[in-house]
Design a protein around this motif. Structure first.
Motif, PDB file in Angstrom:
ATOM      1  N   GLN A 185       1.503  51.549 -11.052  1.00  0.00           N
ATOM      2  CA  GLN A 185       0.177  50.956 -11.177  1.00  0.00           C
ATOM      3  C   GLN A 185      -0.074  50.330 -12.538  1.00  0.00           C
ATOM      4  O   GLN A 185      -1.070  49.610 -12.711  1.00  0.00           O
ATOM      5  CB  GLN A 185      -0.900  52.001 -10.874  1.00  0.00           C
ATOM      6  CG  GLN A 185      -0.904  52.444  -9.411  1.00  0.00           C
ATOM      7  CD  GLN A 185      -2.193  53.139  -9.010  1.00  0.00           C
ATOM      8  OE1 GLN A 185      -3.269  52.582  -9.137  1.00  0.00           O
ATOM      9  NE2 GLN A 185      -2.069  54.366  -8.517  1.00  0.00           N
ATOM     10  N   ARG A 187      -0.998  46.099  -8.734  1.00  0.00           N
ATOM     11  CA  ARG A 187      -2.221  46.557  -8.093  1.00  0.00           C
ATOM     12  C   ARG A 187      -1.901  47.035  -6.672  1.00  0.00           C
ATOM     13  O   ARG A 187      -0.959  46.528  -6.051  1.00  0.00           O
ATOM     14  CB  ARG A 187      -3.245  45.427  -8.031  1.00  0.00           C
ATOM     15  CG  ARG A 187      -3.733  44.953  -9.393  1.00  0.00           C
ATOM     16  CD  ARG A 187      -4.711  43.804  -9.231  1.00  0.00           C
ATOM     17  NE  ARG A 187      -4.094  42.682  -8.503  1.00  0.00           N
ATOM     18  CZ  ARG A 187      -4.759  41.582  -8.171  1.00  0.00           C
ATOM     19  NH1 ARG A 187      -6.053  41.455  -8.461  1.00  0.00           N
ATOM     20  NH2 ARG A 187      -4.129  40.603  -7.523  1.00  0.00           N
ATOM     21  N   PRO A 188      -2.672  47.985  -6.146  1.00  0.00           N
ATOM     22  CA  PRO A 188      -2.412  48.466  -4.777  1.00  0.00           C
ATOM     23  C   PRO A 188      -2.355  47.344  -3.755  1.00  0.00           C
ATOM     24  O   PRO A 188      -1.543  47.378  -2.825  1.00  0.00           O
ATOM     25  CB  PRO A 188      -3.586  49.421  -4.521  1.00  0.00           C
ATOM     26  CG  PRO A 188      -3.936  49.946  -5.873  1.00  0.00           C
ATOM     27  CD  PRO A 188      -3.736  48.779  -6.808  1.00  0.00           C
ATOM     28  N   GLU A 192      -4.653  50.347   1.174  1.00  0.00           N
ATOM     29  CA  GLU A 192      -4.795  50.258  -0.281  1.00  0.00           C
ATOM     30  C   GLU A 192      -5.487  51.482  -0.873  1.00  0.00           C
ATOM     31  O   GLU A 192      -5.097  51.968  -1.954  1.00  0.00           O
ATOM     32  CB  GLU A 192      -5.567  48.992  -0.659  1.00  0.00           C
ATOM     33  CG  GLU A 192      -4.822  47.705  -0.320  1.00  0.00           C
ATOM     34  CD  GLU A 192      -5.604  46.472  -0.731  1.00  0.00           C
ATOM     35  OE1 GLU A 192      -6.433  46.577  -1.667  1.00  0.00           O
ATOM     36  OE2 GLU A 192      -5.392  45.407  -0.129  1.00  0.00           O
ATOM     37  N   ALA A 206      -3.713  53.906  -3.643  1.00  0.00           N
ATOM     38  CA  ALA A 206      -4.280  54.094  -4.981  1.00  0.00           C
ATOM     39  C   ALA A 206      -4.314  55.569  -5.370  1.00  0.00           C
ATOM     40  O   ALA A 206      -4.276  55.899  -6.575  1.00  0.00           O
ATOM     41  CB  ALA A 206      -5.684  53.505  -5.039  1.00  0.00           C
TER      42      ALA A 206
END
Length: 263
Positions: free
Chosen positions: A69, A73-74, A195, A199
């Motif tokens: 990360q 980004r997811p 997503e 995350a």
């Protein structure tokens, strides 16, 4: 197309021996190339995702760096995995081409002692140079009929194969967080990843889910291919193309001498 006469060519066995030797060398090169690319791998540009390929260039595993990360980004995880997959495929192809181009490859151990044998006697030049007997004529007519039937049905096979290649097949991980999409030919085209889950999940969990969804997708592709194989309309052609003895028998030619060492 005129129907074949059934006359045998002079020097049939020596020519077949030469073809078999060439095929053995090529098989050795393919064997070495397959060993060299048995575990090709690639990374995405950020080097946070690694994809390992196994046989046939299929994905064996997806590994995600614990610090992914910091660079990804997811929402960008899916194209990142696909980029690593493409890099692995390119590396595999380069290695394969380099191995095939080598000139020091010998026939593999399974290619030694060919069906004909290096010392197999050549058929006399005059043998079979005249018209074939009636049974030979009939055998060649049967083969010609098989080929005619195959030609008539080939368009149907091609259309069915094209339809399968355009079919989108999917695979899922057990948790339902990842969906992998494939063409009917087994090419990974997309990854839909939850997503919100990505995350919060660990890198190991993400890698495991990605690998599971991809493996499930390959299984769906294989099932479709198996169904197509069971409907293959040319079993007789498969039989004679897979067995030199069956082919010679169909052509009405004598079997090749057995020179394999006994014991």
């Amino acid at each position: 197309m005129a129907e074949p006469t059934g006359e045998a060519r002079p020097g049939f066995f020596p020519e077949l021996q030469g073809l078999q030797r060439d095929a053995a060398v090529l098989a050795g090169r393919f064997e070495a190339a397959e060993a060299a690319v048995s575990e090709a791998s690639g990374r995405d540009p950020s080097e946070k995702v690694r994809v390992v390929l196994a046989a046939l260039g299929r994905i064996a595993s997806v590994e995600v760096d614990p610090q992914w990360q910091s660079r990804i980004r997811p929402g960008d995880l899916s194209p990142t995995v696909l980029a690593a997959y493409q890099d692995a495929g390119s590396r595999r192809l380069e290695t394969w081409a380099a191995e095939i181009g080598r000139t020091d490859i010998r026939p593999g151990p399974h290619d030694q002692g060919s069906m004909l044998g290096d010392d197999a006697p050549a058929a006399p030049a005059e043998a079979g140079s005249g018209p074939a007997d009636e049974s030979s004529h009939e055998s060649i007519r049967r083969l010609w009929s098989l080929l005619q039937e195959a030609t008539d049905r080939l368009d149907d096979v091609v259309r069915a194969a094209a339809a399968r290649s355009e079919t989108v097949m999917t695979g899922h991980d057990p948790g339902g967080h990842v969906t992998a999409s494939f063409t009917g030919g087994g090419e990974l085209t997309n990854l839909a990843i939850d997503e919100a889950w990505a995350a919060e999940a660990s890198a190991r969990e993400i890698g495991t889910a990605l690998t599971a969804a991809i493996t499930d997708g390959y299984a769906a592709v294989d099932r479709s291919a198996h169904e197509a194989t069971t409907q293959w309309p040319f079993p007789d052609l498969d039989r004679i193309s897979g067995s030199p003895t069956a082919l010679l028998a169909t052509l009405g030619l004598p079997s090749m001498p057995d020179t394999e060492p006994k014991g």
